[in-house]
Scaffold this active site. Structure first.
Site, PDB file in Angstrom:
ATOM      1  N   GLU A 155      -5.807  -8.003  -0.101  1.00 25.76           N
ATOM      2  CA  GLU A 155      -6.651  -7.505   1.104  1.00 25.76           C
ATOM      3  C   GLU A 155      -8.193  -7.398   0.806  1.00 25.76           C
ATOM      4  OE1 GLU A 155      -4.879  -4.957   3.795  1.00 25.76           O
ATOM      5  OE2 GLU A 155      -2.828  -5.699   3.592  1.00 25.76           O
ATOM      6  N   GLU A 184       0.807  -1.357   0.059  1.00 29.14           N
ATOM      7  CA  GLU A 184      -0.025   0.058   0.003  1.00 29.14           C
ATOM      8  C   GLU A 184       0.869   1.239  -0.055  1.00 29.14           C
ATOM      9  OE1 GLU A 184      -3.020  -0.132   3.038  1.00 29.14           O
ATOM     10  OE2 GLU A 184      -4.150  -1.891   2.282  1.00 29.14           O
TER      11      GLU A 184
HETATM   12  C1  FCB Z   1      -4.714  -2.118   5.211  1.00 31.12           C
HETATM   13  C2  FCB Z   1      -3.481  -2.666   5.622  1.00 31.12           C
HETATM   14  C3  FCB Z   1      -3.583  -3.391   6.829  1.00 31.12           C
HETATM   15  C4  FCB Z   1      -4.822  -3.220   7.805  1.00 31.12           C
HETATM   16  C5  FCB Z   1      -6.055  -3.106   7.086  1.00 31.12           C
HETATM   17  C6  FCB Z   1      -7.447  -2.859   7.867  1.00 31.12           C
HETATM   18  O1  FCB Z   1      -4.843  -0.928   4.815  1.00 31.12           O
HETATM   19  O2  FCB Z   1      -2.819  -3.106   4.843  1.00 31.12           O
HETATM   20  O3  FCB Z   1      -2.384  -3.373   7.618  1.00 31.12           O
HETATM   21  O4  FCB Z   1      -4.381  -2.088   8.484  1.00 31.12           O
HETATM   22  O5  FCB Z   1      -5.838  -2.035   5.964  1.00 31.12           O
END
Ligand code: FCB
Length: 443
Positions: A351, A167
């Site tokens: 994710e 990210e």
């Molecule tokens: C993302 C991150 C992870 C966690 C989730 C909720 O942005 O990669 O570490 O904080 O969000």
């Protein structure tokens, strides 16, 4: 109900994701100090000033945690290595215990039939490098490539996939412009430099891993869908500016070697000299594109200085984070990424998941139907994108365990598995059991 594995193409990869600082227990095993330790010790930055010093004690309990992943019928584990655990000073002499730890962890995955999906940096910058300016200093690209080489010389032969940076928006914008993550800066010049150097470091690390012969190298960007807050042309412009900064900057750099004009309009005066010469390195070819997706935002104009943005509260149901549940945004992003950025390369959702509040452990489980619903809605959006021609090849749930949710401390619980932060006992939630049934290969 969660869709069954059989509803996805053969070979589709299901996984769970975590990150080092959020679960390992940074106080163990000789890891060096990080800018998250510094940020958390500064009053007002983190809920209850909590740190990752103990976290879930995954450092000692990893065999049990890997068993949980295997027993959920998952195929892959997306984990990250801590730069400061491998190199306590950020550079120089490695910590043998740190390298041994990741070596054992990767072998543990392979023994359980899990594909190791490595991320090199999930935000715990060694403090000695922060002292030198951290992401503001162009030299970080070289320091990072050296770290990539040291770690991957040791474990790269057994890694299924690797991505340099989790990210980049969070590393750059959230941490240097909004000031909400370490190092907590609110400074446009620092931001412009971090926005660029984080991508330069990405490109250099891809090159370092390629030189070691590692296959399956990618990039992981977080995307947030931006809808205009109303029907005005000003709101439409504001939403597209937000989209450029949040989403298009990083995908544009990595997959097209260019930055989007609406973001460059504000950042250009603050960019490091000669930045154009780095675009070819930034766009070093990768093998796949990873998308992290959680929510959307409603964006309108604001009289404040550039980027003149205001977030407006949306009407949709929200998670414990206050994030609207908007699976359509995931489908939109998958289609757009395929068409404009990844263009045929495999895409992974690296994710997706939700936070819910503390719920009681009853009969050795925690009831979290809302998480099963959230995952079902997003898997359905992923399925629609596949039907519309997107080369989506896998889906990773954030997260395996309740963990250290950065500036929100241990309050926000994203896990499929509940963690009692007193005794550190793990209790699979009902969503874990639902997932295990859905992914079973013989049912
Ligand atoms: C993302 C991150 C992870 C966690 C989730 C909720 O942005 O990669 O570490 O904080 O969000």
């Amino acid at each position: 109900m969660l869709p069954a594995r059989s509803q996805f193409p053969d070979g589709f990869v299901f996984g769970a994701a975590t990150s080092s600082y959020q679960i390992e227990g940074h106080g163990f095993g000789g890891a060096g100090r990080t800018h998250w330790d510094d940020f958390a010790e500064t009053p007002g930055n983190v809920v209850r000033a909590e740190t990752g010093a103990r976290a879930c004690d995954h450092y000692h309990r990893w065999p049990q945690d890997l068993d949980l992943i295997r027993d959920a019928n998952l195929d892959a584990y997306r984990f990250s290595a801590s730069w400061a655990r491998v190199l306590p000073e950020g550079r120089g002499v490695p910590n043998p215990d740190g390298l041994d730890f990741y070596d054992r962890l990767v072998d543990g995955m392979l023994e359980r039939g899990l594909k190791p999906a490595l991320t090199l940096y999930h935000w715990e910058l060694p403090s000695p490098l922060a002292d030198l300016g951290g992401w503001r200093n162009r030299d970080i690209a070289g320091w990072f490539a050296d770290y990539a080489e040291i770690l991957c010389r040791r474990i790269g032969d057994r890694i299924w996939s690797a991505a340099p940076i989790n990210e980049p928006w969070c590393v750059a914008w959230l941490s240097h412009f909004l000031g909400l993550h370490a190092p907590g800066l609110r400074d446009i010049r620092a931001t412009a430099r971090a926005m660029h150097h984080v991508l330069l470091a990405h490109g250099r690390a891809i090159q370092a891993m390629r030189a070691l012969g590692m296959p399956n190298l990618g990039a992981v960007c977080n995307l947030e869908w931006a809808d205009p807050a109303d029907a005005s042309p000003e709101a439409a412009l504001a939403a597209s500016r937000y989209d450029a900064i949040y989403n298009r900057w990083f995908l544009g750099g990595i997959f097209r070697g260019e930055y989007p004009e609406p973001a460059l309009a504000g950042l250009l005066p603050h960019m490091p000299p000669g930045w154009q010469d780095d675009m070819a390195t930034i766009a070093t070819p990768v093998d796949w594109c990873g998308l992290n997706y959680y929510t959307r935002k409603l964006i309108g104009p604001d009289p404040s200085p550039w980027p003149h943005l205001a977030e407006v509260e949306g009407p949709l149901p929200k998670t414990q984070m206050g994030w609207e549940i908007y699976p359509q945004g995931l489908e939109n992003f998958l289609l757009r990424t395929e068409a404009e950025y990844s263009r045929g390369l495999p895409i992974y959702i690296t994710e997706n998941g939700m936070a819910s509040g503390e719920a009681p452990v009853v009969d050795e489980t925690v009831d979290d139907p809302e998480r099963t619903d959230y995952l079902s809605l997003h898997l359905a959006a992923a399925r629609r994108a596949i039907d519309r021609g997107v080369n989506l090849q896998g889906y990773f749930i954030w997260s395996l365990l309740d963990n250290y949710e950065w500036s929100l401390g241990y309050e926000k619980r994203f896990g499929l598995v509940h963690v009692d932060f007193d005794g550190l006992k793990r209790t699979p939630k009902s969503s874990y059991h639902a997932l295990k049934r859905a992914l079973s290969r013989n049912g």
